[in-house]
Design an enzyme around this catalytic site. Structure first.
Site, PDB file in Angstrom:
ATOM      1  N   GLY A  22      47.711 -20.380 -19.814  1.00  0.00           N
ATOM      2  CA  GLY A  22      46.466 -19.670 -19.555  1.00  0.00           C
ATOM      3  C   GLY A  22      46.719 -18.429 -18.730  1.00  0.00           C
ATOM      4  O   GLY A  22      45.901 -18.000 -17.917  1.00  0.00           O
ATOM      5  N   GLY A  23      47.878 -17.816 -18.958  1.00  0.00           N
ATOM      6  CA  GLY A  23      48.379 -16.746 -18.110  1.00  0.00           C
ATOM      7  C   GLY A  23      47.582 -15.461 -18.087  1.00  0.00           C
ATOM      8  O   GLY A  23      47.853 -14.591 -17.262  1.00  0.00           O
ATOM      9  N   LYS A 171      38.262 -32.347 -16.047  1.00  0.00           N
ATOM     10  CA  LYS A 171      39.268 -31.894 -15.086  1.00  0.00           C
ATOM     11  C   LYS A 171      39.766 -33.062 -14.240  1.00  0.00           C
ATOM     12  O   LYS A 171      40.944 -33.116 -13.872  1.00  0.00           O
ATOM     13  CB  LYS A 171      38.686 -30.804 -14.177  1.00  0.00           C
ATOM     14  CG  LYS A 171      38.474 -29.465 -14.862  1.00  0.00           C
ATOM     15  CD  LYS A 171      39.770 -28.831 -15.350  1.00  0.00           C
ATOM     16  CE  LYS A 171      40.554 -28.216 -14.223  1.00  0.00           C
ATOM     17  NZ  LYS A 171      41.759 -27.489 -14.700  1.00  0.00           N
TER      18      LYS A 171
END
Length: 376
Positions: A22-23, A171
């Site tokens: 997810g850079g 999450k």
């Protein structure tokens, strides 16, 4: 742009490879830049897009230079695709897993696929590629039930029995997967739970406040406190966790654990937003206080409307929901004592300095909004 094969040749410099999933995300951009600035790492940036897109800003300049001289490479990889992750993690010593589904979209199927199954793939790829350390970006949402406020909560707080939305639930599941993987196949893991992140590159808080102009809205009694955290402090927390796991003693202490990361400066949430609006140049703000019962009624109507439209395939339920209204009207503050003691974490940018830096960057980008992005 260099290939993954090209990127491996640079290890002769003595620097090691790490990967950031997810850079191209908000916090991840700052993390990538910090890793490159440290001079210790070569960085493999992974994300869904076929090519990396660079905009304006210091973090973009750092990555642009690194892509050109081989200190960074971009790898298009979907966390839902194990084979792509294995290719992206080849030769990598450390993985920073920041990829996650958009929290504004309360889509259970999407969040489970990306946050849970995607994280399981990241863990599996790390083990297959013999990655040594995995630092996972979690969230304070993993301990929030959507009903009860939290004041100076610490890591002993259990997961709630029920979550207000798909993001928090998935999450939490992802965090469990990462912590359970610690010590298996030589992999050490740690989870970072950031507070409400703000800073240069934020596309939510400052644009919303800018649109409000001279009007300052307050929901409920306006007395609730929050733990905002400047983005560079979140990055610092991730780096502290990686360095801790790299030592034998640190691995024993912090392996398989989760840590809250904030600015350690909790304050009234509405005052914080008010100060940001003032920094944006809106003085003498006109305050509008909306009673909780009114905004909740509106949120139920809006949620019902989204569900109807979603039923006919016109949109997905999101934005103003009863759960999010509760999220904005209760206390949410967290203790960083454990992170300080075990990770050596201490904020490197104060809240007020962070506000000034964030607004300065936002105004600069807003003034250059007509400039086109560069594609590498």
């Amino acid at each position: 742009m260099g290939s993954l094969r090209d990127g491996k040749t640079n290890s002769s410099s003595g620097r090691r490879w790490c990967a950031v999933t997810g850079g191209r995300g908000f916090m991840a951009r700052h993390l990538v830049a910090a890793l490159l600035r440290s001079g210790e790492w070569l960085v493999r940036v992974t994300d869904l897009a076929p090519d990396v897109v660079l905009g304006l800003g210091d973090t973009e300049d750092v990555l642009d230079d690194a892509l050109r001289d081989g200190r960074a490479v971009y790898a298009s990889a979907d966390v839902c695709n194990l084979d792509q992750l294995i290719q992206a993690f080849e030769g990598v010593e450390v993985v920073f897993h920041t990829a996650a589904a958009d929290p504004s979209k309360n889509d259970q199927q999407l969040h489970y696929k990306v946050n849970v199954e995607g994280t399981k793939n990241v863990v599996d790829a790390c083990m297959i590629c013999k990655v040594k350390r995995l630092i996972h970006t979690s969230s304070i949402a993993v301990v929030f039930d959507g009903v009860n406020g939290l004041l100076d909560a610490n890591e002993s707080l259990p997961y709630p029995d029920k979550f207000p939305d798909a993001y928090g639930q998935t999450k939490a599941e992802a965090e469990k997967i990462v912590m359970k993987a610690n010590g298996i196949s030589g992999l050490l893991t740690c989870c970072i739970r950031p507070g409400s992140i703000f800073g240069p590159g934020d596309i939510v808080i400052l644009p919303t406040l800018d649109q409000c102009g001279k009007t300052h809205f307050v929901f409920g009694d306006g007395k609730n406190c929050d733990d905002f955290v400047y983005v560079e402090n979140v990055v610092h927390g991730h780096i502290c966790a990686e360095k801790t796991l790299s030592t034998m003693e640190g691995a024993k202490t912090s392996g398989g654990k989760a840590y809250f990361i904030t600015n350690t400066e909790p304050m009234n949430m509405w005052d914080f937003l008010y100060l940001l609006q003032e920094e944006l140049g809106y003085k003498r703000l006109f305050k509008i206080r909306i009673p909780l019962i009114v905004i909740q009624a509106v949120s139920y109507l809006v949620e019902w409307g989204y569900k109807v439209l979603h039923h006919y395939g016109m949109c997905q339920p999101q934005v103003l929901t009863p759960a999010r209204i509760k999220y904005l009207t209760v206390h949410r503050t967290f203790s960083c004592n454990k992170a300080a003691e075990e990770l050596g974490y201490k904020p490197i940018v104060t809240l007020m300095d962070g506000m000034k830096l964030a607004v300065k960057s936002y105004i600069r980008l807003r003034n250059h909004a007509d400039l086109s992005y560069k594609h590498i």
